[in-house]
Enzyme design. Sequence first.
Site, PDB file in Angstrom:
ATOM      1  N   ASP A 192     -11.286   2.464   4.120  1.00  0.00           N
ATOM      2  CA  ASP A 192     -11.908   0.563   3.942  1.00  0.00           C
ATOM      3  C   ASP A 192     -13.350   0.561   3.748  1.00  0.00           C
ATOM      4  OD1 ASP A 192      -9.927  -1.150   3.751  1.00  0.00           O
ATOM      5  OD2 ASP A 192      -9.782  -1.702   5.622  1.00  0.00           O
ATOM      6  N   LYS A 246       0.903  -0.996   0.058  1.00  0.00           N
ATOM      7  CA  LYS A 246       0.026  -0.176  -0.053  1.00  0.00           C
ATOM      8  C   LYS A 246       0.715   1.286  -0.125  1.00  0.00           C
ATOM      9  CE  LYS A 246      -3.500  -2.586   2.379  1.00  0.00           C
ATOM     10  NZ  LYS A 246      -4.031  -3.036   3.381  1.00  0.00           N
ATOM     11  N   GLN A 301      -5.307  -1.758   9.326  1.00  0.00           N
ATOM     12  CA  GLN A 301      -5.146  -3.161   8.892  1.00  0.00           C
ATOM     13  C   GLN A 301      -5.587  -4.537   9.865  1.00  0.00           C
ATOM     14  OE1 GLN A 301      -3.899  -3.940   5.941  1.00  0.00           O
ATOM     15  NE2 GLN A 301      -3.875  -6.125   5.725  1.00  0.00           N
TER      16      GLN A 301
HETATM   17  N1  GUN Z   1      -6.680  -7.399   6.000  1.00  0.00           N
HETATM   18  C1  GUN Z   1      -6.848  -8.044   5.175  1.00  0.00           C
HETATM   19  N2  GUN Z   1      -7.621  -7.738   3.811  1.00  0.00           N
HETATM   20  C2  GUN Z   1      -8.640  -6.482   4.296  1.00  0.00           C
HETATM   21  C3  GUN Z   1      -8.643  -5.212   4.160  1.00  0.00           C
HETATM   22  O1  GUN Z   1      -9.290  -5.127   2.898  1.00  0.00           O
HETATM   23  N3  GUN Z   1      -8.579  -4.143   4.900  1.00  0.00           N
HETATM   24  C4  GUN Z   1      -7.605  -3.481   6.132  1.00  0.00           C
HETATM   25  N4  GUN Z   1      -8.017  -2.895   6.647  1.00  0.00           N
HETATM   26  N5  GUN Z   1      -7.911  -4.918   6.944  1.00  0.00           N
HETATM   27  C5  GUN Z   1      -7.664  -5.617   5.774  1.00  0.00           C
END
Ligand code: GUN
Length: 295
Positions: free
Chosen positions: A118, A51, A95
């Site tokens: 998100d 990211k 995350q």
């Molecule tokens: N962990 C795995 N996929 C995601 C996601 O799309 N967002 C977040 N915050 N954590 C994740």
Amino acid sequence: MKLIEGKTIADIVYAECAREFEALKADGHTPGLAVVLVGDDPASRAYVGSKERKCQELGMHSVKIEKPATISQDELHAVIEELNNDDAIHGILVQLPLPDGLDEDEVILRIDPAKDVDGLHPVNIGKLAMEDPTGFAPCTPSGCQRMLVESGIETSGRNVVIVGRSLLVGKSLALLMMGKGEGANATVTVAHSRTKDLAAVTREADILVAAIGIPKFIGPDHVKEGAVVIDVGINRIDDPTAKKGSRLVGDVDFEAVAEKCEAITPVPGGVGRMTIAMLMANTIRACRLRQSRDS
Ligand code: GUN
């Protein structure tokens, strides 16, 4: 069989992002994303790294906040509060999963819904259910939908079976695909671990989405001839023949299923690519929405 490649479709999204980014820059705004990583799960660390790299490639303001797994719930809330109040930050992503002992729902509730790129805050899940376009949809489901649209796969009136009922993927994708927009208007079934005779249900799918987190769970018996298969799974399995001693596989037994399909997404190089692209798109839109509100 057609391979639906995440990279090709993510590049379409990135080209849109770059255009919108330039327009925002010209107006004096730089979209900013903060990613919060708690603990030291290697997979989470790898996702957060990708990211950050993508933000840098696009020229976005990017902040990574790392905290030890021993952080208290209140301390984590304080981190979120600070980001909510930081005008340089338009998007906040915590995350997941968080380490044991931390309450994810309580953390997500603290995120300003206007910065919840998100799409997991109840306000945004509510807007998704209400089809209110001012909300943010979770990135993986919107990435799956975008893959279908860009691949020219009809969804209207077709049977979509989603295996997996998580909020992050299955439940949110069901809301998106039963909606009225592009890449939607589908007849949606959500199957899960308590579903009886799962293979009989999944064989009804014109479009089958696997989001269960079990390596190669979906085999040829689960798939109708000519179906479209979207594999959301990213599972690391041991493989002594691989350089690292392990490799990534999806929730679908790709080799066994691919020949039955009209189209299928690979792992890696499929849906995973789209998740980050949609996160960037959401962050840029969060910046634009704030700028429209403020002006
Ligand atoms: N962990 C795995 N996929 C995601 C996601 O799309 N967002 C977040 N915050 N954590 C994740």
